[in-house]
Design a protein around this motif. Sequence first.
Motif, PDB file in Angstrom:
ATOM      1  N   GLU A   1      -6.298  -2.134  -2.562  1.00 36.15           N
ATOM      2  CA  GLU A   1      -5.318  -1.051  -2.511  1.00 36.15           C
ATOM      3  C   GLU A   1      -4.426  -1.159  -1.273  1.00 36.15           C
ATOM      4  O   GLU A   1      -3.219  -0.890  -1.340  1.00 36.15           O
ATOM      5  CB  GLU A   1      -6.032   0.301  -2.532  1.00 36.15           C
ATOM      6  CG  GLU A   1      -6.560   0.688  -3.904  1.00 36.15           C
ATOM      7  CD  GLU A   1      -5.438   0.850  -4.907  1.00 36.15           C
ATOM      8  OE1 GLU A   1      -4.750   1.894  -4.882  1.00 36.15           O
ATOM      9  OE2 GLU A   1      -5.219  -0.082  -5.721  1.00 36.15           O
TER      10      GLU A   1
ATOM     11  N   ASP B   1      -2.298   4.759   6.504  1.00 33.31           N
ATOM     12  CA  ASP B   1      -1.836   5.764   5.547  1.00 33.31           C
ATOM     13  C   ASP B   1      -0.473   6.321   5.950  1.00 33.31           C
ATOM     14  O   ASP B   1       0.420   6.501   5.117  1.00 33.31           O
ATOM     15  CB  ASP B   1      -2.850   6.915   5.467  1.00 33.31           C
ATOM     16  CG  ASP B   1      -3.951   6.664   4.448  1.00 33.31           C
ATOM     17  OD1 ASP B   1      -3.669   5.998   3.432  1.00 33.31           O
ATOM     18  OD2 ASP B   1      -5.075   7.128   4.671  1.00 33.31           O
TER      19      ASP B   1
ATOM     20  N   THR C   1       0.907   6.802   2.050  1.00 35.08           N
ATOM     21  CA  THR C   1       0.001   6.819   0.900  1.00 35.08           C
ATOM     22  C   THR C   1      -0.522   8.209   0.566  1.00 35.08           C
ATOM     23  O   THR C   1      -1.257   8.371  -0.420  1.00 35.08           O
ATOM     24  CB  THR C   1      -1.215   5.917   1.172  1.00 35.08           C
ATOM     25  OG1 THR C   1      -2.012   6.520   2.209  1.00 35.08           O
ATOM     26  CG2 THR C   1      -0.786   4.530   1.590  1.00 35.08           C
TER      27      THR C   1
ATOM     28  N   TYR D   1      -0.398  -1.356  -1.538  1.00 36.37           N
ATOM     29  CA  TYR D   1       0.519  -0.456  -0.831  1.00 36.37           C
ATOM     30  C   TYR D   1       1.446  -1.237   0.106  1.00 36.37           C
ATOM     31  O   TYR D   1       2.633  -0.920   0.230  1.00 36.37           O
ATOM     32  CB  TYR D   1      -0.265   0.580  -0.027  1.00 36.37           C
ATOM     33  CG  TYR D   1      -0.759   1.748  -0.852  1.00 36.37           C
ATOM     34  CD1 TYR D   1       0.129   2.646  -1.436  1.00 36.37           C
ATOM     35  CD2 TYR D   1      -2.131   1.973  -1.020  1.00 36.37           C
ATOM     36  CE1 TYR D   1      -0.325   3.727  -2.184  1.00 36.37           C
ATOM     37  CE2 TYR D   1      -2.597   3.054  -1.761  1.00 36.37           C
ATOM     38  CZ  TYR D   1      -1.683   3.929  -2.344  1.00 36.37           C
ATOM     39  OH  TYR D   1      -2.134   4.998  -3.079  1.00 36.37           O
TER      40      TYR D   1
END
Length: 274
Positions: free
Chosen positions: A20, A65, A70, A24
């Motif tokens: 992931e 993040d 995200t 991203y």
Amino acid sequence: MPNIRKLDPTTSPMHHLGAELRRYREAAGLTQDQLGGKVYCTGSLIGQYETARKIPTRRFTMQLDDVLNTGGALLRLLDMALCFQVPLQAKEIDDLEAEAAQAYFFEPSVVHGLLQTKGYAQEVLGVLHKDELSAKLANRLDRQLILERQNPALIWVILGEAALHQVVGGREIMRSQLAHLLAFRDHRAVHIQVLPFTAGAHVGLTGAFTLFRFRNGPDLAFSEGYEAGHLTANPEDITARTLRYAHLQAAALSIQDSADLIARVMEERYGTQS
């Protein structure tokens, strides 16, 4: 060159997290080096996170993040991944030993691999797989080179007294092995304690385990298995293993008394080497 090891996200939660993170990053149009520049690390480190070779800290994951926008997805995946035990092969454990800043080992019945002599290691490794013995023996001896680094990691080993009495390979091999343990008495980074038979029931009766601590990563706990060991970074598990290790240290002999016991067993049980 970027690390493009292919991951199967269904293999483990940590692999899913790595996959992931890569997804991203690529969706943001960033290379590993570019993302590393935004979170103040190398592209190589990003690659190790993406390929599940290293586990990021919660703080670092929050930075990822934020940069990748995200919505906190990576942190949620990390929290989930930390709750699972991940199966590891021998080579992966070797890598953890080499990277750790501190390592705490408990071995109730055998001398730990980092402290084994060539003769002792050959007997231990050759019990079932004599066809692969040469390669396995060379790998075990190579692992021990981390003890000779200029700035070695702190290594703490608690051995059950049974490891001193279990005759592996004969009296001469055992005498040499115990003498090798005594050679670490003045080592600046290696500390050995013996858990004596007189300790009676203790918190290590369920078996061997290891705690790893890193400068830039979460603490990890490893438990031995027959085919593959299992690794966890679950904070609750780490706390429980740390407490268990503290109890073992308290029940074990002091470092000096441990050395005295090793020397006494070496002379009384294995006599003068021929």
